[in-house]
Design an enzyme around this catalytic site. Structure first.
Site, PDB file in Angstrom:
ATOM      1  N   ASP A 198       0.857  -1.179   0.000  1.00 24.59           N
ATOM      2  CA  ASP A 198       0.000   0.000   0.000  1.00 24.59           C
ATOM      3  C   ASP A 198       0.897   1.234   0.000  1.00 24.59           C
ATOM      4  O   ASP A 198       2.102   1.139   0.249  1.00 24.59           O
ATOM      5  CB  ASP A 198      -0.882  -0.022   1.246  1.00 24.59           C
ATOM      6  CG  ASP A 198      -1.809   1.178   1.330  1.00 24.59           C
ATOM      7  OD1 ASP A 198      -2.300   1.615   0.283  1.00 24.59           O
ATOM      8  OD2 ASP A 198      -2.012   1.689   2.441  1.00 24.59           O
TER       9      ASP A 198
ATOM     10  N   GLY B 121      -7.906   1.988 -11.593  1.00 21.28           N
ATOM     11  CA  GLY B 121      -8.839   1.033 -11.023  1.00 21.28           C
ATOM     12  C   GLY B 121      -9.861   0.513 -12.021  1.00 21.28           C
ATOM     13  O   GLY B 121     -10.185  -0.682 -12.020  1.00 21.28           O
TER      14      GLY B 121
ATOM     15  N   ARG C  78      -6.104   3.945  -7.850  1.00 21.35           N
ATOM     16  CA  ARG C  78      -7.553   3.962  -7.660  1.00 21.35           C
ATOM     17  C   ARG C  78      -8.107   2.541  -7.486  1.00 21.35           C
ATOM     18  O   ARG C  78      -9.191   2.220  -7.950  1.00 21.35           O
ATOM     19  CB  ARG C  78      -8.236   4.635  -8.853  1.00 21.35           C
ATOM     20  CG  ARG C  78      -7.921   6.105  -9.034  1.00 21.35           C
ATOM     21  CD  ARG C  78      -8.390   6.911  -7.848  1.00 21.35           C
ATOM     22  NE  ARG C  78      -8.327   8.344  -8.067  1.00 21.35           N
ATOM     23  CZ  ARG C  78      -8.401   9.233  -7.093  1.00 21.35           C
ATOM     24  NH1 ARG C  78      -8.516   8.828  -5.829  1.00 21.35           N
ATOM     25  NH2 ARG C  78      -8.355  10.519  -7.339  1.00 21.35           N
TER      26      ARG C  78
ATOM     27  N   LYS D   1      -7.242  -5.195  -4.846  1.00 23.58           N
ATOM     28  CA  LYS D   1      -5.919  -5.492  -4.292  1.00 23.58           C
ATOM     29  C   LYS D   1      -5.770  -6.984  -4.013  1.00 23.58           C
ATOM     30  O   LYS D   1      -4.759  -7.598  -4.378  1.00 23.58           O
ATOM     31  CB  LYS D   1      -5.698  -4.699  -3.002  1.00 23.58           C
ATOM     32  CG  LYS D   1      -5.563  -3.200  -3.186  1.00 23.58           C
ATOM     33  CD  LYS D   1      -5.302  -2.533  -1.831  1.00 23.58           C
ATOM     34  CE  LYS D   1      -5.140  -1.026  -1.977  1.00 23.58           C
ATOM     35  NZ  LYS D   1      -4.846  -0.375  -0.685  1.00 23.58           N
TER      36      LYS D   1
END
Length: 1365
Positions: free
Chosen positions: A425, A988, A1017, A1023
């Site tokens: 992250d 994303g 995004r 993830k």
């Protein structure tokens, strides 16, 4: 009571429908719920224990658990049977049990019956004692917790009495005071705070020390009116679950009025009441049904890759055992068939085939050690030792947080040495997650905050200087945050150490220092925001009650721009969940609203003259009530302590407000926002303009708010006297609230239904809080619904990710289209600028609701809040319906600095062959900037961007990028010159399509060809899908590291999950396998400890298997000389204890302390990590090499004594004595050869093992006259040690057996040493040669110069022709 009556009326309209529709009826357009019968099975009914519904309470409460907890596994009566039952679930113990029972069969008996039981009894006893001690410790803890006292309402005595926690039941009324720990999950019914709120600290539950606000159930009686006898309501809620953030249900008051229940009404067990004198709640979940107990899952268990490979090798050992036993069985049958008259045959009627069958099982008993079952126990002990050294590594200690590394998964330490992909992250993992307001854009105008940027540079320099100073390490036992102590609550009947490891002494120390308090995320860097002068000048117009032209039209201020600016800072101040307090007052006490600088009527008139809502809907229709009553249309006036100040104007008006629009020089035409010449507009106004600024009266004291007053570095005396502390749930919220406060838009107080806000030039205002729509990862935004304190309109303020807010922005009418398009275009431009600079961006927007529109939405929201089934979906749908057609106000840029040593850590990991991916929810430009800063992205790397609008476009782009990468690889191969690497950046939306089954292969192939991948995004689900894709499809070892709740799924999916105990709570830590405090700790954790753990464990397993095979083969070779009868030439006691005692400890020390490479070398040469991963220690080749070596050594160890004693009168045990002694020396010295590190501990253990063996056999031989027939050792060993031949045989056998291993190790180290290590050794040798040459040069020129040239004087270099070669 006005709000309560309104809610009651609405709930009756919405929910009082005919009974056949069940307990919940969805409105039109919403999906229908399940039938009442099905729903009732998924919910529980809670009634007051001493209420009017006694019969129903007795019926429903039977199935509910009590509050007594029991975490023990056993009782005195059940310990032995249950412990044995659990232990025999292990394959090792079943194996030993089978052998012990098999040895009781007379026809296959190999040893005395009690001897084969020794290994099983030792294992069962040791593990049983360990389990008993652990269970007794749990029993003492349970007893202490269950006997804690709490005040519970007694129906007979009509008062609260002291009861033990274990006696609390569902439906009981519990009364708690400040600093008391909550004994069960309670529904909050009463708080001594007049606003109906209380504060809890959840540190015992999730590790977060910032306070959480909880509010009384809607419709409950507050103040002196509440008594348990008057509670006649019925509670319907969901069944117990482990979701700490969710609680669904409703409470049905008298009159069939229902109010929704949510997590803010629930007080969780093990949390602590803070800053609230008294609260009363009703128990809804007790004991093991509480959320805290249901989350108590214990340590995590994962199987390491090494253990999986070990299982394969154990199967090979099983196969070898079967082959040996079959060989003995067949040989015995053939022996009997060939030699009819044998001396050892007992039963002459037994056929050779049956005798061979019996010998097969006899050999299973004799060769039992070949199956390394005890290896599993040894592995667990070694891993505990490895974890001990990892936990106590001071390099992994964070002095600032007083925290060490936590090893939560006890059995995957060796996987740390095999990591190939690292998924990280960004925020809080690579960065500090200490947000500091940097700059903003409002109305399309950018305010760079130049002085604020200089301030951040100064603070950063100060921190770097402070970091370089030497500090003293704190103790390992971390105390609680001092900000969690109350200043006014002195009663504490239950101290914190009942549920934590905190001692009473620490409790007293913390209480004594309670005065030192700071809010969460309230660092000096975050608080001291320097305002932008131009923005200060514009805001100062509120102080003058008018707007003035500043010399030119380009620099003038429109009423619409002032509207945007005011709304922008008001949104920053109130769109959050910040808890407000001050050092001089507890958090549940907030100062009353001070008299505004203007009266309410004056402010309303001023805002109307400024056309404050130029593009807003008209005012509320048909409302004859005064404005003051509008403020509390939906509120309980009695529940809020803020007093609306009286109108201090004597004649009802202020001359300052009587000026006409021409006098105030308001612009009649709204210009497009333009910065123009910033320097000119920021300059001091002329004397004529300054004379037009008017002082505002407040309680007779003139308060002049000009540029100096707002933008000065110092704070007013009032702020100094009453400094506010903000307890925020996230650093973003704290940074924005501090930024608003820098512009005198200050959040001063909060209740469940109201906010107290200071506005510049106006003073304190009460803002009625109607609803809070909290942030979630699906919406990526947060909203508050308030009633504006001046206009009375319902306004929605929203903040969130720019990708979401921009899509929700409204399309204005034609006359305003040009303005809003320009604002949107400029704001988007500023967002890209902020992202390129690495700033975190948030967009701020608002929406003004018609009263009818709000009432329609409120119906749906109330139904969603009162539902139990599908509550999340209903609330999400309600929020999305509200957050549409927003008016974009502006955006903010927040700086989040990198953690120290992050670039060096990532660079080292990449050199170690670990691919580092960044998975973040931030903007693409921000992620790229961070990647540059942390050296993941270099200037020579080529950036591949994947941003698509459709699935087809995504597929085509992935193919195009893949062909481009392949073409570049072919070109580099032909030119033999690799110039650059590829970095893939994907957003994303594109990632969602790339993870679909049709495009998954192309994305996987492309990403594997890239040096790194940056996913922007990305949602938490994305993830985890990325990590799972790489782990499953490529079959590599993955590691995920994060610090927030949005990283939990990624951490759990990875082979190794690491949580960082940062600023976002402890969710990631609680879900992780290892927990660290800084990203830089990964470097040593992987490169050093991971490398060591893998090498130690792999070598120990190979050594353990070698040891067993070598020793068992000695017994197998003897079968060729005893008719394959299963006889042994070693005493049965010595045979059993050889692996159990004499050679058991050295492998453990070897697995815990061995170091193949020093830590400094591993840190300096990260390539060694990758080299050791590619040339693994524990591979089939090394396994079979060790097996062959074991066979060779056993042949030497058996046949060399055999030939040495051939023709002599030596008996069986005299023959076995030198063999067994030689085997002991060979096995121990073999470990010395394989060890890379030999310390005094190693040598001590080796010497003690040999001494223990000799001591036992000598005492056994001297005193045991009739033991262990027929292998009685009496007198044998005593005689052996007196004969020189015994020592000659042992010496020659040991040397001959170990010589090939020594040669193999020397050749292997010479030919297969690591290239990085060889390079480092060459550098070290060159440095040593240089030092020797300098010594010679100094000796020759000692008389010529007083200053010698040597390695300690790097600035001096000898002349080349003078250097002696």
């Amino acid at each position: 009571m006005e709000r309560f009556q309104w809610v009651r009326h609405r709930c009756r309209q919405l929910l009082a429908i005919d009974s056949e529709r069940g307990w919940y009826s969805p409105p039109d357009g919403l999906p229908s719920k399940s039938s009442p019968q099905k729903v009732s099975a998924r919910r529980r009914t809670v009634l007051a224990r001493h209420g009017p519904h006694q019969e129903e309470y007795e019926a429903v409460s039977k199935k509910y658990k009590g509050n007594s907890i029991c975490t023990t596994k056993y009782s005195l009566l059940t310990f032995i049977p249950m412990n044995l039952f659990q232990q025999f679930h292990r394959a090792a113990n079943l194996y030993f049990l089978f052998l012990a029972l098999l040895n009781w069969v007379p026809v296959v008996e190999a040893f005395e019956k009690e001897i084969t039981m020794i290994p099983l009894l030792v294992v069962l006893t040791v593990i049983g004692i360990k389990d008993a001690l652990e269970d007794y410790r749990r029993y003492l803890f349970d007893k202490k917790v269950n006997n804690n006292l709490v005040r519970v309402f007694c129906g007979k005595q009509k008062s609260y009495i002291d009861r033990c926690w274990k006696d609390v039941r569902v439906g009981d009324f519990v009364r708690l005071s400040c600093n008391e720990i909550i004994p069960a999950d309670l529904l909050l019914l009463y708080s001594s705070d007049p606003r109906g709120v209380c504060y809890i600290e959840t540190a015992n539950l999730d590790g977060e020390t910032n306070l959480k606000l909880r509010q009384v159930v809607s419709g409950s009686l507050q103040g002196a009116d509440f008594t348990p006898e008057s509670f006649h309501s019925r509670i319907e809620c969901e069944n117990p679950n482990n979701d700490l953030s969710r609680f669904k249900g409703y409470i049905e008051h008298s009159g069939e009025v229902r109010a929704g229940l949510h997590s803010s009404n629930l007080l969780l067990r093990s949390c602590t009441i803070r800053n609230t004198e008294t609260v009363v709640g009703i128990v809804v979940y007790a004991g093991h049904e509480t959320k805290a107990m249901m989350n108590n899952s214990g340590p995590r268990y994962k199987r390491s890759q090494l253990e999986k490979h070990l299982n394969t090798d154990v199967l090979w050992c099983v196969a070898l055992l079967i082959v040996m036993c079959l060989t003995a069985a067949v040989g015995h049958g053939l022996w009997l068939n060939t030699f009819k008259d044998v001396g050892f045959q007992v039963d002459g009627e037994t056929s050779p085939a049956l005798a061979g069958f019996y010998v097969f099982w006899t050999m299973i008993i004799v060769l039992q050690v070949l199956i390394p079952i005890s290896l599993y126990v040894s592995i667990e002990i070694v891993k505990l030792g490895q974890i001990y050294f990892i936990h106590n590594d001071l390099d992994l200690y964070n002095q600032q947080l007083d925290s060490r590394i936590q090893c939560r998964a006890l059995n995957i330490t060796e996987d740390l040495g095999q990591i190939q992909f690292l998924f990280s992250d960004k925020t809080g993992t690579l960065t500090e997650n200490k947000m500091v307001f940097c700059r903003c854009s409002i109305y399309g105008v950018e305010y760079p905050h130049v002085e604020n940027a200089r301030r951040l540079q100064v603070y950063e320099a100060e921190q770097n200087e402070a970091a370089g100073r030497t500090v003293t390490l704190k103790s390992a036992c971390s105390g609680k945050s001092l900000s969690c102590r109350s200043l006014s609550c002195n009663r504490s009947s239950v101290s914190l150490h009942t549920l934590t490891a905190e001692s009473s002494e620490e409790e007293d120390q913390l209480s004594g220092h309670a005065a030192v308090r700071t809010g969460a995320f309230c660092s000096r860097m975050a608080k001291d925001v320097v305002p932008d002068p131009e923005l200060v000048r514009k805001l100062s117009c509120l102080s003058s009650s008018a707007l003035h032209l500043k010399g030119s039209s380009s620099a003038s201020l429109s009423s619409l721009e002032l509207t945007y600016i005011t709304d922008f800072f008001l949104a920053l101040a109130i769109c959050n969940n910040v808890v407000v307090s001050s050092p001089s007052q507890p958090r549940h006490m907030v100062a009353e609203a001070r008299a505004p600088l203007k009266s309410l009527e004056e402010m309303k008139l001023m805002f109307q003259r400024l056309s404050f809502y130029s593009f807003s809907p008209p005012q509320i229709k048909g409302s004859p009530r005064s404005f003051t009553s509008k403020l509390f249309t939906r509120g309980k006036t009695s529940s809020f302590t803020f007093n609306t100040p009286p109108n201090n104007s004597t004649d009802g008006s202020d001359p300052a407000l009587e000026c006409s629009q021409d006098t105030c020089k308001l612009k009649t035409k709204v210009d497009l926002p333009d910065r123009g010449d910033r320097e000119d507009s920021a300059a001091m106004s002329s004397r004529e303009d300054l004379e037009n600024l008017m002082e505002i009266k407040a309680d007779g004291d003139g308060v002049k708010q000009n540029l100096e007053g707002m933008g000065g570095d110092g704070e007013s005396e009032e702020d100094i006297d009453d400094e506010l502390l903000y307890e925020a749930e996230s650093p973003d919220e704290a940074a924005l609230v501090h930024a608003a406060r820098a512009y005198h838009c200050t959040l001063r107080g909060r209740s469940a239904e109201s906010l107290l806000v200071d506005l510049p030039g106006i003073g304190s205002l009460v803002v009625q809080l109607l609803h809070i729509l909290p942030f979630d990862s699906n919406r990526k935004r947060m909203s508050v619904v308030v009633r504006h304190p001046v206009t009375g309109q319902v306004v929605v303020y929203t903040k969130g990710a720019d990708s979401v807010i921009m899509d929700l922005a409204e399309t204005q009418k034609e006359q305003a289209q040009e303005i809003y398009s320009h604002i949107r275009e400029q704001t988007q431009k500023h967002l890209h600028t902020y992202a390129r600079e690495g700033l975190r961006t948030l967009c701020i927007a608002k929406k003004v609701l018609e009263e009818e529109e709000y009432e329609v939405w409120l119906k749906r929201q109330l139904l969603a809040e009162s539902s139990i089934e599908n509550q999340e979906e209903l609330l999400l749908d309600s929020a999305q319906r509200l957050e549409t057609d927003l008016t974009l106000l502006g955006c903010t840029g927040i700086v989040d600095r990198l953690q120290e040593d992050v670039p060096e850590t990532i660079e080292a990991l990449q050199e170690a062959g670990v691919k580092v991916w960044i998975l973040t929810g931030d903007k693409q430009e921000t992620a790229i900037n961070i990647a540059n800063a942390c050296k993941l992205l270099r200037s020579s790397d080529r950036l591949l961007s994947a941003n698509c609008g459709s699935r087809e476009a995504c597929g085509a782009l992935l193919e195009e990028l893949l062909s481009e990468v392949q073409h570049e690889e072919e070109r580099e191969e032909s030119s033999l010159n690799s110039t650059s690497s590829f970095i893939l950046v994907i957003d994303g939306r594109t990632l969602e399509w790339a993870l679909q089954e049709e495009l998954k292969g192309s994305f996987l192939e492309l990403s594997c060809k890239c040096k790194a991948v940056i996913c922007c995004r990305s949602t938490p689900l994305q993830k985890s899908k990325v990590v799972q894709l790489i782990r499953d499809k490529i079959g590599v070892m993955t590691l995920a590291v994060g610090d927030g709740a949005n990283d939990v799924s990624m951490i759990q999916v990875a082979d190794v999950g690491i949580g960082i105990s940062g600023q976002e709570g402890m969710q990631a830590v609680m879900s992780s396998d290892f927990a660290i405090s800084r990203f830089k700790h990964l470097k040593k954790l992987l490169l050093v400890h991971g490398h060591w753990c893998y090498h130690r464990l792999a070598n120990m397993i190979l050594y353990f298997i070698y040891k067993n095979v070598m020793y068992v083969n000695l017994l197998f070779w003897y079968q060729f000389f005893c008719g394959y009868s299963g006889s042994v030439m070693i005493n049965s006691w010595v045979l059993i204890l050889f692996n159990l005692v004499f050679t058991s400890v050295p492998p453990l020390i070897y697995g815990i302390l061995d170091q193949d490479t020093p830590a400094d070398t591993l840190m300096k040469l990260p390539e060694l990590y990758g080299a050791s991963r590619t040339t693994k220690v524990y591979i089939p080749f090394m396994f079979w090499i060790n097996m062959l070596d074991a066979f060779y050594q056993s042949l030497v160890c058996f046949f060399l004594p055999y030939f040495a004693l051939a023709g002599s009168d030596a008996g069986t045990l005299s023959f076995g004595s030198p063999i067994n002694t030689s085997a002991l020396f060979i096995i121990l010295l073999h470990q010395v050869i394989e060890s890379n590190t030999l310390t005094w501990i190693h040598m001590l253990v080796l010497v003690l093992s040999a001494a223990l063996y000799f001591g036992f056999v000598q005492l056994y031989s001297a005193f045991c006259v009739v033991c262990s027939h027929p292998t009685n050792l009496f007198g044998v060993e005593t005689l052996q040690i007196t004969q020189p031949l015994f020592y000659i045989i042992c010496t020659l056998t040991t040397v001959a057996a170990l010589l090939p291993r020594i040669l193999f190790r020397a050749l292997f180290n010479s030919l297969h040493s690591s290239a990085p290590l060889r390079s480092a050794q060459r550098d070290e040798a060159a440095a040593e040669r240089y030092r020797q040459r300098m010594k010679v040069w100094n000796l020759k020129h000692s008389g010529a110069s007083s200053l010698q040239v040597h390695a300690d004087n790097p600035g001096l270099e000898p002349i080349e022709d003078e250097v002696v070669s």
